[in-house]
Design a protein around this motif. Sequence first.
Motif, PDB file in Angstrom:
ATOM      1  N   SER A 150      38.731 -20.055  34.540  1.00  0.00           N
ATOM      2  CA  SER A 150      39.886 -20.950  34.492  1.00  0.00           C
ATOM      3  C   SER A 150      39.670 -22.157  35.397  1.00  0.00           C
ATOM      4  CB  SER A 150      41.163 -20.205  34.910  1.00  0.00           C
ATOM      5  OG  SER A 150      41.542 -19.264  33.930  1.00  0.00           O
ATOM      6  N   LEU A 151      39.042 -21.937  36.550  1.00  0.00           N
ATOM      7  CA  LEU A 151      38.773 -23.050  37.471  1.00  0.00           C
ATOM      8  C   LEU A 151      37.785 -24.045  36.864  1.00  0.00           C
ATOM      9  CD1 LEU A 151      38.532 -21.056  40.831  1.00  0.00           C
ATOM     10  CD2 LEU A 151      40.354 -22.638  40.162  1.00  0.00           C
ATOM     11  N   TYR A 152      36.897 -23.553  35.990  1.00  0.00           N
ATOM     12  CA  TYR A 152      35.920 -24.433  35.350  1.00  0.00           C
ATOM     13  C   TYR A 152      36.389 -24.974  34.002  1.00  0.00           C
ATOM     14  CZ  TYR A 152      32.200 -23.552  38.735  1.00  0.00           C
ATOM     15  OH  TYR A 152      31.450 -23.496  39.883  1.00  0.00           O
ATOM     16  N   SER A 153      37.524 -24.481  33.505  1.00  0.00           N
ATOM     17  CA  SER A 153      38.007 -24.926  32.196  1.00  0.00           C
ATOM     18  C   SER A 153      38.286 -26.424  32.107  1.00  0.00           C
ATOM     19  CB  SER A 153      39.270 -24.139  31.802  1.00  0.00           C
ATOM     20  OG  SER A 153      38.916 -22.914  31.214  1.00  0.00           O
ATOM     21  N   PRO A 154      38.766 -27.083  33.168  1.00  0.00           N
ATOM     22  CA  PRO A 154      38.943 -28.537  33.062  1.00  0.00           C
ATOM     23  C   PRO A 154      37.655 -29.273  32.719  1.00  0.00           C
ATOM     24  CG  PRO A 154      40.133 -27.698  34.969  1.00  0.00           C
ATOM     25  CD  PRO A 154      39.312 -26.564  34.431  1.00  0.00           C
ATOM     26  N   PHE A 155      36.503 -28.648  32.992  1.00  0.00           N
ATOM     27  CA  PHE A 155      35.221 -29.288  32.725  1.00  0.00           C
ATOM     28  C   PHE A 155      34.556 -28.733  31.459  1.00  0.00           C
ATOM     29  CE2 PHE A 155      35.941 -28.704  37.302  1.00  0.00           C
ATOM     30  CZ  PHE A 155      36.118 -30.024  37.690  1.00  0.00           C
ATOM     31  N   THR A 156      34.846 -27.459  31.132  1.00  0.00           N
ATOM     32  CA  THR A 156      34.180 -26.812  29.995  1.00  0.00           C
ATOM     33  C   THR A 156      35.052 -26.734  28.747  1.00  0.00           C
ATOM     34  OG1 THR A 156      34.941 -24.624  30.705  1.00  0.00           O
ATOM     35  CG2 THR A 156      32.832 -25.385  31.575  1.00  0.00           C
ATOM     36  N   ARG A 157      36.378 -26.928  28.897  1.00  0.00           N
ATOM     37  CA  ARG A 157      37.344 -26.870  27.782  1.00  0.00           C
ATOM     38  C   ARG A 157      37.403 -25.478  27.145  1.00  0.00           C
ATOM     39  NH1 ARG A 157      38.001 -32.378  25.510  1.00  0.00           N
ATOM     40  NH2 ARG A 157      38.301 -31.446  23.453  1.00  0.00           N
ATOM     41  N   MET A 158      37.024 -24.432  27.886  1.00  0.00           N
ATOM     42  CA  MET A 158      37.019 -23.080  27.318  1.00  0.00           C
ATOM     43  C   MET A 158      38.433 -22.565  27.044  1.00  0.00           C
ATOM     44  SD  MET A 158      33.982 -20.949  29.224  1.00  0.00           S
ATOM     45  CE  MET A 158      34.635 -21.248  30.848  1.00  0.00           C
ATOM     46  N   PHE A 159      39.288 -22.604  28.046  1.00  0.00           N
ATOM     47  CA  PHE A 159      40.632 -22.034  27.918  1.00  0.00           C
ATOM     48  C   PHE A 159      41.693 -23.082  27.609  1.00  0.00           C
ATOM     49  CE2 PHE A 159      39.295 -18.468  31.072  1.00  0.00           C
ATOM     50  CZ  PHE A 159      38.578 -17.856  30.062  1.00  0.00           C
ATOM     51  N   PHE A 160      41.457 -24.313  28.044  1.00  0.00           N
ATOM     52  CA  PHE A 160      42.418 -25.392  27.790  1.00  0.00           C
ATOM     53  C   PHE A 160      41.732 -26.734  27.999  1.00  0.00           C
ATOM     54  CE2 PHE A 160      42.856 -23.847  32.152  1.00  0.00           C
ATOM     55  CZ  PHE A 160      42.657 -25.000  32.894  1.00  0.00           C
ATOM     56  N   TYR A 161      42.347 -27.778  27.431  1.00  0.00           N
ATOM     57  CA  TYR A 161      41.814 -29.132  27.603  1.00  0.00           C
ATOM     58  C   TYR A 161      42.912 -30.143  27.282  1.00  0.00           C
ATOM     59  CZ  TYR A 161      41.466 -29.311  22.507  1.00  0.00           C
ATOM     60  OH  TYR A 161      41.761 -29.296  21.176  1.00  0.00           O
ATOM     61  N   ILE A 162      42.687 -31.372  27.656  1.00  0.00           N
ATOM     62  CA  ILE A 162      43.614 -32.473  27.356  1.00  0.00           C
ATOM     63  C   ILE A 162      42.913 -33.432  26.398  1.00  0.00           C
ATOM     64  CG2 ILE A 162      44.860 -34.459  28.319  1.00  0.00           C
ATOM     65  CD1 ILE A 162      45.317 -32.858  30.835  1.00  0.00           C
ATOM     66  N   ASP A 163      43.590 -33.733  25.267  1.00  0.00           N
ATOM     67  CA  ASP A 163      42.969 -34.614  24.266  1.00  0.00           C
ATOM     68  C   ASP A 163      43.119 -36.084  24.666  1.00  0.00           C
ATOM     69  OD1 ASP A 163      45.574 -35.337  23.723  1.00  0.00           O
ATOM     70  OD2 ASP A 163      45.716 -34.175  21.872  1.00  0.00           O
ATOM     71  N   GLY A 164      42.660 -36.946  23.775  1.00  0.00           N
ATOM     72  CA  GLY A 164      42.672 -38.379  24.068  1.00  0.00           C
ATOM     73  C   GLY A 164      44.052 -38.966  24.242  1.00  0.00           C
ATOM     74  N   SER A 165      45.057 -38.321  23.632  1.00  0.00           N
ATOM     75  CA  SER A 165      46.428 -38.833  23.758  1.00  0.00           C
ATOM     76  C   SER A 165      47.145 -38.291  24.991  1.00  0.00           C
ATOM     77  CB  SER A 165      47.228 -38.491  22.497  1.00  0.00           C
ATOM     78  OG  SER A 165      47.336 -37.071  22.360  1.00  0.00           O
ATOM     79  N   GLY A 166      46.421 -37.450  25.779  1.00  0.00           N
ATOM     80  CA  GLY A 166      47.015 -36.920  27.008  1.00  0.00           C
ATOM     81  C   GLY A 166      47.798 -35.635  26.833  1.00  0.00           C
ATOM     82  N   MET A 167      47.621 -34.947  25.694  1.00  0.00           N
ATOM     83  CA  MET A 167      48.350 -33.707  25.436  1.00  0.00           C
ATOM     84  C   MET A 167      47.473 -32.492  25.756  1.00  0.00           C
ATOM     85  SD  MET A 167      51.174 -34.990  24.584  1.00  0.00           S
ATOM     86  CE  MET A 167      52.053 -33.487  24.147  1.00  0.00           C
ATOM     87  N   LEU A 168      48.104 -31.461  26.278  1.00  0.00           N
ATOM     88  CA  LEU A 168      47.401 -30.227  26.652  1.00  0.00           C
ATOM     89  C   LEU A 168      47.276 -29.312  25.442  1.00  0.00           C
ATOM     90  CD1 LEU A 168      46.259 -28.459  29.016  1.00  0.00           C
ATOM     91  CD2 LEU A 168      48.562 -27.506  29.234  1.00  0.00           C
ATOM     92  N   HIS A 169      46.090 -28.721  25.258  1.00  0.00           N
ATOM     93  CA  HIS A 169      45.845 -27.806  24.137  1.00  0.00           C
ATOM     94  C   HIS A 169      45.100 -26.572  24.632  1.00  0.00           C
ATOM     95  CE1 HIS A 169      47.060 -30.748  21.062  1.00  0.00           C
ATOM     96  NE2 HIS A 169      46.437 -31.643  21.815  1.00  0.00           N
ATOM     97  N   ASN A 170      45.216 -25.488  23.852  1.00  0.00           N
ATOM     98  CA  ASN A 170      44.427 -24.285  24.138  1.00  0.00           C
ATOM     99  C   ASN A 170      42.985 -24.519  23.734  1.00  0.00           C
ATOM    100  OD1 ASN A 170      46.453 -22.431  25.142  1.00  0.00           O
ATOM    101  ND2 ASN A 170      47.304 -22.403  23.069  1.00  0.00           N
ATOM    102  N   GLY A 171      42.061 -23.958  24.533  1.00  0.00           N
ATOM    103  CA  GLY A 171      40.644 -24.102  24.231  1.00  0.00           C
ATOM    104  C   GLY A 171      40.166 -23.088  23.203  1.00  0.00           C
ATOM    105  N   ASP A 172      38.882 -23.158  22.873  1.00  0.00           N
ATOM    106  CA  ASP A 172      38.310 -22.271  21.854  1.00  0.00           C
ATOM    107  C   ASP A 172      38.341 -20.808  22.267  1.00  0.00           C
ATOM    108  OD1 ASP A 172      37.794 -24.489  20.292  1.00  0.00           O
ATOM    109  OD2 ASP A 172      35.745 -24.743  21.067  1.00  0.00           O
ATOM    110  N   LEU A 173      38.305 -20.538  23.578  1.00  0.00           N
ATOM    111  CA  LEU A 173      38.273 -19.160  24.062  1.00  0.00           C
ATOM    112  C   LEU A 173      39.622 -18.702  24.617  1.00  0.00           C
ATOM    113  CD1 LEU A 173      34.796 -19.062  25.863  1.00  0.00           C
ATOM    114  CD2 LEU A 173      35.387 -18.268  23.565  1.00  0.00           C
TER     115      LEU A 173
END
Length: 400
Positions: A124-147
């Motif tokens: 989870s601490l690395y998810s901001p960089f790996t997008r595994m559990f969550f990420y923010i798209d280009g419009s600034g919205m939060l989404h669940n990651g692939d894992l």
Amino acid sequence: MNDNIVFIELNVLCVTILALVLMKVVSGLSKSNRVDVSFARVIIAHIFMTIFYCVTGLLSDMGAHTLNGINLILISRTLCDIGVYLSVYSWISFIMKTEKPFFEKDKKGVLIWAMPFAGLTALSLYSPFTRMFFYIDGSGMLHNGDLALFQKVVVYMTALLASSTCFTSSRKYDDSDKRKLVASIALYPVLPFIAAVAELYTSGCFVPAASMLMLLMIFFNNQEMMIYKDHLTGLNNRSRLLRYLEDRMENGRNGLYAIMMDVNHFKEINDHYGHVEGDKVLAYVADSLKAVMDKVPRKAFLARYGGDEFILIINMDSEGDIKNLVKAIKRKVGNFGPGLKKIPISIACGYVKYDKKYCDIDSFIEAADEAMYRDKYKNRNDNANMMPEQALPADFNRVS
């Protein structure tokens, strides 16, 4: 906007209810009671989780339009995930202290149960960089990651595996109230898991409310149990005994025995040394009885019947087994640990086997009581020699 208002109100309600429950638990908290301390930690972890669920939801709905905004959402979502891990692991620790399953016996077992959550925390601490559990798209919205689904499955499957230990241990209880409490503890992860999966495919936030409902069920079942506890000895009280016997006698089970026990010369102890010392004697006897029953591989129900009288309801194969149990009880009550002076305490025991001739609970208990008094009077000369003007030692404390 209306959805945000409902979202805020729901989470505020969850936090408020959990805070009230926490106040109730803490108000009667004893540091020596590992179960109550552990349950308080469960509630604190859930409050932490719910707060960051709320903050993350609000920030993600508003979107991130600056670098600081993006970082704030990512930090909040990471803390939300950690709150979930803490909540589930604190609940598993609560199981360990409530039911004492096999994995509590050594520190390695505790570490094994912590490993999945330690690994998920790192991811989870690395998810901001790996997008595994969550990420923010280009419009600034939060989404669940692939894992994200993998993350939730690991969390709740670990919890469900721990739950299985509760279901297994619940079989040893004849007491329906105890079974109900254990079942509520075991069922805890089911509703939050369903809510977590639903969150993957909807815009809702259901986990805090689902977790709160399950914690309330555990809390209320535990409060019901406490109503039937004797506060001095920690044993079941007379009201609980009557409920238990009503169920057992209706089923008419074979090999059901009642053992009535009474502390010899208890009135003299109270009169001569005071009620404080008398309470210590009762606490010691109760602890001794629990120590004996912990070594007996039988389902048993132990209660304080009233005053200095205790009663044990147990199934045994033969009268010889009951006699051996009575001997073990008498030996334990009169057997003090290293460093303690001999204290003049003994116990009279009488037992009776259930039979259809006992048409009600009172007659069954009365028969055990009469057997106990026969034992008391049979040994009264020996018991009298144990009592005379001997003072209880000043360092006489409760022995567990």
